[in-house]
Design a protein around this motif. Structure first.
Motif, PDB file in Angstrom:
ATOM      1  N   TYR A 146       0.853  -1.189   0.000  1.00  0.00           N
ATOM      2  CA  TYR A 146       0.000   0.000   0.000  1.00  0.00           C
ATOM      3  C   TYR A 146       0.890   1.240   0.000  1.00  0.00           C
ATOM      4  O   TYR A 146       1.758   1.405   0.854  1.00  0.00           O
ATOM      5  N   LYS A 147       0.687   2.094  -0.994  1.00  0.00           N
ATOM      6  CA  LYS A 147       1.486   3.317  -1.110  1.00  0.00           C
ATOM      7  C   LYS A 147       0.623   4.488  -0.649  1.00  0.00           C
ATOM      8  O   LYS A 147      -0.504   4.648  -1.135  1.00  0.00           O
ATOM      9  N   PHE A 148       1.141   5.266   0.273  1.00  0.00           N
ATOM     10  CA  PHE A 148       0.370   6.398   0.786  1.00  0.00           C
ATOM     11  C   PHE A 148       0.464   7.590  -0.159  1.00  0.00           C
ATOM     12  O   PHE A 148       1.549   7.881  -0.664  1.00  0.00           O
ATOM     13  N   TRP A 176      -4.469  -5.269   7.193  1.00  0.00           N
ATOM     14  CA  TRP A 176      -4.599  -3.801   7.192  1.00  0.00           C
ATOM     15  C   TRP A 176      -4.664  -3.297   5.747  1.00  0.00           C
ATOM     16  O   TRP A 176      -5.501  -2.463   5.419  1.00  0.00           O
ATOM     17  N   ILE A 177      -3.802  -3.831   4.888  1.00  0.00           N
ATOM     18  CA  ILE A 177      -3.781  -3.395   3.483  1.00  0.00           C
ATOM     19  C   ILE A 177      -5.075  -3.805   2.789  1.00  0.00           C
ATOM     20  O   ILE A 177      -5.683  -3.019   2.055  1.00  0.00           O
ATOM     21  N   ALA A 178      -5.502  -5.041   3.063  1.00  0.00           N
ATOM     22  CA  ALA A 178      -6.756  -5.504   2.450  1.00  0.00           C
ATOM     23  C   ALA A 178      -7.897  -4.601   2.887  1.00  0.00           C
ATOM     24  O   ALA A 178      -8.782  -4.280   2.095  1.00  0.00           O
ATOM     25  N   GLY A 179      -7.867  -4.172   4.142  1.00  0.00           N
ATOM     26  CA  GLY A 179      -8.904  -3.269   4.652  1.00  0.00           C
ATOM     27  C   GLY A 179      -8.911  -1.962   3.888  1.00  0.00           C
ATOM     28  O   GLY A 179      -9.968  -1.378   3.616  1.00  0.00           O
ATOM     29  N   LYS A 180      -7.720  -1.494   3.498  1.00  0.00           N
ATOM     30  CA  LYS A 180      -7.612  -0.235   2.742  1.00  0.00           C
ATOM     31  C   LYS A 180      -8.254  -0.363   1.363  1.00  0.00           C
ATOM     32  O   LYS A 180      -8.865   0.564   0.859  1.00  0.00           O
ATOM     33  N   LEU A 186      13.615   9.389  16.488  1.00  0.00           N
ATOM     34  CA  LEU A 186      13.640  10.184  15.267  1.00  0.00           C
ATOM     35  C   LEU A 186      12.283  10.098  14.571  1.00  0.00           C
ATOM     36  O   LEU A 186      11.662   9.037  14.532  1.00  0.00           O
ATOM     37  N   GLY A 187      11.853  11.189  14.030  1.00  0.00           N
ATOM     38  CA  GLY A 187      10.585  11.212  13.313  1.00  0.00           C
ATOM     39  C   GLY A 187      10.805  10.875  11.842  1.00  0.00           C
ATOM     40  O   GLY A 187      11.726  11.381  11.214  1.00  0.00           O
ATOM     41  N   MET A 188      10.014   9.959  11.306  1.00  0.00           N
ATOM     42  CA  MET A 188      10.099   9.611   9.880  1.00  0.00           C
ATOM     43  C   MET A 188       8.693   9.542   9.309  1.00  0.00           C
ATOM     44  O   MET A 188       7.713   9.590  10.051  1.00  0.00           O
ATOM     45  N   GLN A 189       8.601   9.413   7.988  1.00  0.00           N
ATOM     46  CA  GLN A 189       7.292   9.316   7.349  1.00  0.00           C
ATOM     47  C   GLN A 189       7.174   8.021   6.569  1.00  0.00           C
ATOM     48  O   GLN A 189       8.131   7.582   5.938  1.00  0.00           O
ATOM     49  N   VAL A 190       6.005   7.423   6.615  1.00  0.00           N
ATOM     50  CA  VAL A 190       5.781   6.147   5.927  1.00  0.00           C
ATOM     51  C   VAL A 190       5.331   6.419   4.496  1.00  0.00           C
ATOM     52  O   VAL A 190       4.327   7.072   4.261  1.00  0.00           O
ATOM     53  N   GLN A 191       6.112   5.916   3.531  1.00  0.00           N
ATOM     54  CA  GLN A 191       5.756   6.086   2.119  1.00  0.00           C
ATOM     55  C   GLN A 191       4.895   4.940   1.641  1.00  0.00           C
ATOM     56  O   GLN A 191       3.963   5.116   0.877  1.00  0.00           O
ATOM     57  N   GLU A 192       5.287   3.735   2.087  1.00  0.00           N
ATOM     58  CA  GLU A 192       4.677   2.539   1.524  1.00  0.00           C
ATOM     59  C   GLU A 192       4.831   1.412   2.524  1.00  0.00           C
ATOM     60  O   GLU A 192       5.782   1.378   3.291  1.00  0.00           O
ATOM     61  N   ILE A 193       3.865   0.507   2.495  1.00  0.00           N
ATOM     62  CA  ILE A 193       3.975  -0.634   3.408  1.00  0.00           C
ATOM     63  C   ILE A 193       3.642  -1.915   2.651  1.00  0.00           C
ATOM     64  O   ILE A 193       2.775  -1.914   1.777  1.00  0.00           O
ATOM     65  N   LEU A 220       6.211  -7.436   4.307  1.00  0.00           N
ATOM     66  CA  LEU A 220       7.521  -7.732   4.876  1.00  0.00           C
ATOM     67  C   LEU A 220       8.193  -6.527   5.517  1.00  0.00           C
ATOM     68  O   LEU A 220       9.144  -6.676   6.272  1.00  0.00           O
ATOM     69  N   GLY A 221       7.694  -5.327   5.212  1.00  0.00           N
ATOM     70  CA  GLY A 221       8.346  -4.163   5.788  1.00  0.00           C
ATOM     71  C   GLY A 221       7.717  -2.843   5.388  1.00  0.00           C
ATOM     72  O   GLY A 221       6.660  -2.814   4.754  1.00  0.00           O
ATOM     73  N   ILE A 222       8.416  -1.755   5.788  1.00  0.00           N
ATOM     74  CA  ILE A 222       7.905  -0.403   5.580  1.00  0.00           C
ATOM     75  C   ILE A 222       8.954   0.439   4.860  1.00  0.00           C
ATOM     76  O   ILE A 222      10.131   0.394   5.204  1.00  0.00           O
ATOM     77  N   ARG A 223       8.524   1.200   3.862  1.00  0.00           N
ATOM     78  CA  ARG A 223       9.423   2.163   3.203  1.00  0.00           C
ATOM     79  C   ARG A 223       9.232   3.512   3.866  1.00  0.00           C
ATOM     80  O   ARG A 223       8.111   4.022   3.913  1.00  0.00           O
TER      81      ARG A 223
END
Lengths: 225, 239
Positions: free
Chosen positions: A131-133, B232-236, B153-160, B163-166
């Motif tokens: 999922y890409k935000f 969670w992704i399927a829910g989206k 540290l504060g970061m932002q989530v681009q993609e999930i 297996l992981g988070i970008r």
């Protein structure tokens, strides 16, 4: 190919068939969820999202065909490959299943080897869901990493960590000892010259205390003691 | 450390086998008032660096041979100087190389095609920091009287994905570093208030955002999280 984390839903009214399928699949590292009817399958997929569905055709109540045609209305199921496993071998049934969107057709009774081969092949084509935000909706994340501080001066200290800290940026530093020293609520800002690369493979960055007054400066100097 | 011939004219070395890049860099840096020397090979710049250190060094990551720039950076950091500002250069499609160059000791990066403003700004920044370092008598050594702390540290989530988070970050995380992530997003994802453990599997440069990117992989022993993320992704997509 990694099957790690892949999940298969088996829809079949016969408990023994579900159990056999579960045994075979769990053996190759795939996790399994089960449904004994089409209605149960729809109920289950409200909050479960399998990578592959193994579907029986002949079931009391709604037949497997009902699942094939109805799932098209659910976007989260429309993309999931479906392996039909049925004792019906007539061409008409096979053709109907395929035309309703089944990905493959497996004839019952099946051998474990052929079942595994089909499942592997189908799972290989399924990507892990992503999922890409949208840029304006990117969630904030708090990332915590261990570090060490030392060389306290009157204005700040040196931080050693596996992160090259950006220059002139606010960072949060937490440690029980900093709280005890009365520096728990201090605001830390990295120096203009941050991120010096050390021999240990770690980075060294000078961090200064913002809004420094005489009291804070005294507390800082005490850290060295 | 040998000083530049005249204090007002900073000495800059540029190492790149691309003649067009060399010509441009020399032209722009000279106009800015720097004394520039250009080197087309690894050996030539090494030879020169043994004799004199410049104020600023620009190194192509793929200097003649692929990834030879990494060797040069490691050589400078290992044998010559911990503080000499090194700027890694790469094409804008190879952002992972740039992140790696910074991980092994480069201070900053430039992307091809070269932008004049960016080049001059970086030079100014590093000349300024060079002066600060001289005033501070070089950089401090390994910290004395160490105290263990947590950096948050504060970061932002681009993609999930499962297996992981970008993530997008102002800070560069060394590959392999173990981190824990928390916040409202992680809670929504895992349904638990506990932080989730991840490790930095790869890093790259996000030049458009002037930031770094990192792929933070979930702990392989945490079987629960992959399923939670999948749901969670399927829910989206279900909405």
């Amino acid at each position: 190919m990694s099957l790690k984390g892949k999940e298969v839903l088996i829809i079949d009214d016969v408990p023994d068939v579900r159990l056999l399928g579960r045994r075979i699949l769990e053996n190759i590292g795939v996790s399994v969820i089960e449904a004994d009817s089409v209605d149960k399958a729809f109920e289950l997929t409200v909050n479960k999202s399998p990578h592959l569905i193994v579907l029986d055709l002949e079931m009391p109540g709604k037949p497997g065909f009902a699942f094939l045609s109805a799932r098209r209305e659910f976007p989260h199921l429309a993309q999931v490959p479906i392996l039909v496993a049925s004792g019906l071998s007539d061409k008409k049934t096979v053709f109907q299943a395929i035309s309703l969107g089944a990905t493959d057709y497996l004839l019952k009774p099946f051998s474990a080897a052929i079942f595994i081969q089909k499942v592997r092949k189908l799972l290989k084509d399924v990507d892990y869901r992503t999922y890409k935000f949208p840029v304006e909706e990117m969630p904030k994340l708090q990332v915590r990493v261990s570090a060490q501080i030392g060389n306290a001066s009157g204005t700040g200290f040196l931080v050693e960590s596996p992160v090259k800290l950006a220059a002139s940026t606010r960072v949060t530093i937490e440690a029980p000892l900093l709280d005890q020293a009365g520096l728990g609520n201090a605001i830390y800002v990295t120096d203009q010259v941050a991120g010096y690369h050390g021999a240990s493979g770690n980075y060294f960055s000078t961090v200064n205390v913002a809004g420094l007054d005489e009291t804070l400066a005294r507390k800082l100097r005490k850290l060295n003691a | 450390m040998p000083k530049s011939p005249s204090r007002g004219k900073p000495l800059v070395f540029v190492a790149d086998d691309d003649p067009v890049f060399l010509k441009l860099a020399v032209q722009w840096l000279s106009k800015f008032g720097a004394q520039v020397e250009a080197f087309p090979t690894l050996e030539k710049i090494q030879e020169r660096l043994r004799i004199q250190k410049p104020q600023f060094c620009i190194i192509d990551v793929n200097l003649v041979r692929e990834k030879a720039g990494f060797e040069l950076i490691q050589w400078v950091r290992g044998e010559l100087s911990k503080t000499l500002p090194l700027i890694a250069v790469s094409t804008d499609t190879d952002t992972a190389s740039v992140a790696h160059a910074i991980e092994i000791g480069a201070n900053d990066y430039l992307l091809k095609p070269l932008n004049r403003e960016v080049l001059v700004t970086k030079l100014q920044d590093y000349l300024k920091s060079d002066e600060i370092q001289h005033e501070a008598q070089g950089l401090p050594a390994v910290p004395e009287t160490e105290m263990k702390v947590d950096l948050v540290l504060g970061m932002q989530v681009q993609e999930i994905d499962e297996l992981g988070i970008r993530v997008l970050s102002k800070h560069l995380i060394t590959k392999g570093t173990v981190l824990s992530i928390s916040g409202a997003f992680v809670e929504a994802l895992s349904g638990r208030a506990k932080p989730v453990q991840v490790s930095a599997a790869s890093t790259w440069v996000e030049s458009a955002q002037d930031a770094y990117g990192a792929y933070l992989e979930f702990d392989t022993l945490d079987h629960e999280i992959a399923g939670q993320v999948r749901n969670w992704i399927a829910g989206k997509t279900r909405v």
